[in-house]
Design a protein around this motif. Structure first.
Motif, mmCIF file in Angstrom:
data_model
loop_
_atom_site.group_PDB
_atom_site.id
_atom_site.type_symbol
_atom_site.label_atom_id
_atom_site.label_comp_id
_atom_site.label_asym_id
_atom_site.label_seq_id
_atom_site.Cartn_x
_atom_site.Cartn_y
_atom_site.Cartn_z
ATOM 1 N N LEU A 119 0.735 -1.192 0.101
ATOM 2 C CA LEU A 119 0.143 -0.117 0.213
ATOM 3 C C LEU A 119 0.650 1.379 0.002
ATOM 4 O O LEU A 119 0.815 2.068 -0.758
ATOM 5 N N GLU A 120 1.880 1.418 0.852
ATOM 6 C CA GLU A 120 2.619 2.353 1.089
ATOM 7 C C GLU A 120 3.220 2.858 -0.330
ATOM 8 O O GLU A 120 3.414 4.158 -0.661
ATOM 9 N N GLU A 121 3.804 1.877 -1.005
ATOM 10 C CA GLU A 121 4.380 2.170 -2.375
ATOM 11 C C GLU A 121 3.461 2.848 -3.339
ATOM 12 O O GLU A 121 3.743 3.388 -4.354
ATOM 13 N N LYS A 122 2.086 2.381 -3.231
ATOM 14 C CA LYS A 122 1.073 2.889 -4.200
ATOM 15 C C LYS A 122 0.488 4.141 -3.827
ATOM 16 O O LYS A 122 -0.639 4.726 -4.701
ATOM 17 N N LEU A 123 0.596 4.580 -2.823
ATOM 18 C CA LEU A 123 0.072 6.118 -2.326
ATOM 19 C C LEU A 123 0.386 7.205 -3.181
ATOM 20 O O LEU A 123 1.636 7.292 -3.212
ATOM 21 N N PRO A 124 -0.196 7.956 -3.789
ATOM 22 C CA PRO A 124 -0.112 9.117 -4.496
ATOM 23 C C PRO A 124 0.727 10.214 -3.557
ATOM 24 O O PRO A 124 0.343 10.188 -2.420
ATOM 25 N N GLU A 125 1.542 10.962 -4.112
ATOM 26 C CA GLU A 125 2.142 11.980 -3.218
ATOM 27 C C GLU A 125 1.155 13.049 -2.681
ATOM 28 O O GLU A 125 1.357 13.410 -1.474
ATOM 29 N N THR A 126 0.042 13.231 -3.171
ATOM 30 C CA THR A 126 -1.051 14.162 -2.470
ATOM 31 C C THR A 126 -1.295 13.612 -1.167
ATOM 32 O O THR A 126 -1.602 14.310 -0.276
ATOM 33 N N ILE B 59 -9.064 0.047 9.431
ATOM 34 C CA ILE B 59 -8.657 1.409 9.067
ATOM 35 C C ILE B 59 -9.304 2.081 10.180
ATOM 36 O O ILE B 59 -10.502 2.092 10.430
ATOM 37 N N ASN B 60 -8.603 2.692 11.011
ATOM 38 C CA ASN B 60 -9.162 3.117 12.172
ATOM 39 C C ASN B 60 -9.779 2.153 13.159
ATOM 40 O O ASN B 60 -9.028 1.134 13.646
ATOM 41 N N ASP B 61 -11.088 2.281 13.133
ATOM 42 C CA ASP B 61 -11.889 1.315 14.053
ATOM 43 C C ASP B 61 -12.761 0.572 13.111
ATOM 44 O O ASP B 61 -13.662 -0.128 13.477
ATOM 45 N N GLU B 62 -12.764 0.770 11.833
ATOM 46 C CA GLU B 62 -13.560 0.001 10.944
ATOM 47 C C GLU B 62 -12.685 -1.051 10.100
ATOM 48 O O GLU B 62 -11.786 -0.847 9.763
ATOM 49 N N ILE B 63 -13.670 -2.285 10.212
ATOM 50 C CA ILE B 63 -13.171 -3.460 9.487
ATOM 51 C C ILE B 63 -13.561 -3.431 8.116
ATOM 52 O O ILE B 63 -14.762 -3.264 7.835
ATOM 53 N N ILE B 64 -12.590 -3.561 7.124
ATOM 54 C CA ILE B 64 -12.974 -3.732 5.708
ATOM 55 C C ILE B 64 -12.745 -5.295 5.570
ATOM 56 O O ILE B 64 -11.838 -5.808 5.689
ATOM 57 N N THR B 65 -13.723 -5.874 4.783
ATOM 58 C CA THR B 65 -13.762 -7.175 4.456
ATOM 59 C C THR B 65 -13.619 -7.182 2.879
ATOM 60 O O THR B 65 -13.984 -6.135 2.237
ATOM 61 N N VAL C 173 -7.586 -1.106 -4.289
ATOM 62 C CA VAL C 173 -8.654 -0.015 -4.461
ATOM 63 C C VAL C 173 -9.684 0.318 -3.523
ATOM 64 O O VAL C 173 -9.809 1.583 -3.256
ATOM 65 N N THR C 174 -10.114 -0.708 -2.633
ATOM 66 C CA THR C 174 -10.888 -0.454 -1.605
ATOM 67 C C THR C 174 -10.498 0.428 -0.495
ATOM 68 O O THR C 174 -10.883 1.407 0.269
ATOM 69 N N ILE C 175 -9.352 0.071 -0.223
ATOM 70 C CA ILE C 175 -8.350 0.571 0.792
ATOM 71 C C ILE C 175 -8.002 2.176 0.630
ATOM 72 O O ILE C 175 -8.199 2.880 0.908
ATOM 73 N N LEU C 176 -7.445 2.253 -0.843
ATOM 74 C CA LEU C 176 -7.065 3.711 -1.329
ATOM 75 C C LEU C 176 -8.359 4.311 -1.372
ATOM 76 O O LEU C 176 -8.203 5.789 -0.700
ATOM 77 N N ASP C 177 -9.464 3.886 -1.828
ATOM 78 C CA ASP C 177 -10.855 4.737 -1.683
ATOM 79 C C ASP C 177 -11.203 5.272 -0.347
ATOM 80 O O ASP C 177 -11.437 6.326 0.061
ATOM 81 N N GLU D 18 -10.691 13.754 0.482
ATOM 82 C CA GLU D 18 -10.236 14.173 -0.954
ATOM 83 C C GLU D 18 -10.738 13.400 -1.804
ATOM 84 O O GLU D 18 -11.521 12.078 -1.599
ATOM 85 N N THR D 19 -10.850 13.503 -3.139
ATOM 86 C CA THR D 19 -11.354 12.654 -4.166
ATOM 87 C C THR D 19 -10.307 11.940 -4.796
ATOM 88 O O THR D 19 -9.066 12.410 -5.046
ATOM 89 N N ASN D 20 -10.669 10.424 -4.999
ATOM 90 C CA ASN D 20 -9.542 9.736 -5.791
ATOM 91 C C ASN D 20 -9.598 10.112 -7.251
ATOM 92 O O ASN D 20 -10.549 9.888 -8.119
#
Length: 93
Positions: A26-33, A64-70, A75-79, A87-89
């Motif tokens: 994930l960290e490698e895929k994060l945009p600079e913004t 993510i924080n206190d929410e479980i993503i199944t 894509v879902t994590i970046l969103d 911000e808007t993806n």
């Protein structure tokens, strides 16, 4: 002040084979913004124990924080990160 976001990625066997290995990049895929606007803490957890409770959903699991993503994927994590950062993806615009 940067918004703090904590991401815990389950790396147990089921989660790892179902895609957590890709999410760990994930960290490698994060945009600079996003890197500039949030304080991201990313950790891998040996097992979050969610597979034992079938009501929780299907792997891979990411908290993510206190929410479980199944059935998480990059894509879902970046969103979700974009949403929390207010911000808007751009990839979805």
């Amino acid at each position: 002040m940067k918004k703090k976001i904590k991401i815990s990625i389950c790396t147990g066997t089921a989660c790892f084979v179902m895609g957590a290995s890709e999410i760990m990049l994930l960290e490698e895929k994060l945009p600079e913004t996003i890197r500039q606007s949030v304080d991201l803490e990313i950790e891998g957890l040996t097992c979050m124990g969610n597979c034992k409770d079938r009501k929780t959903g299907k792997p891979p699991f990411v908290k993510i924080n206190d929410e479980i993503i199944t059935e998480a994927n990059l894509v879902t994590i970046l969103d979700k990160i974009y949403e929390l950062a207010g911000e808007t993806n751009a990839a979805h615009s």
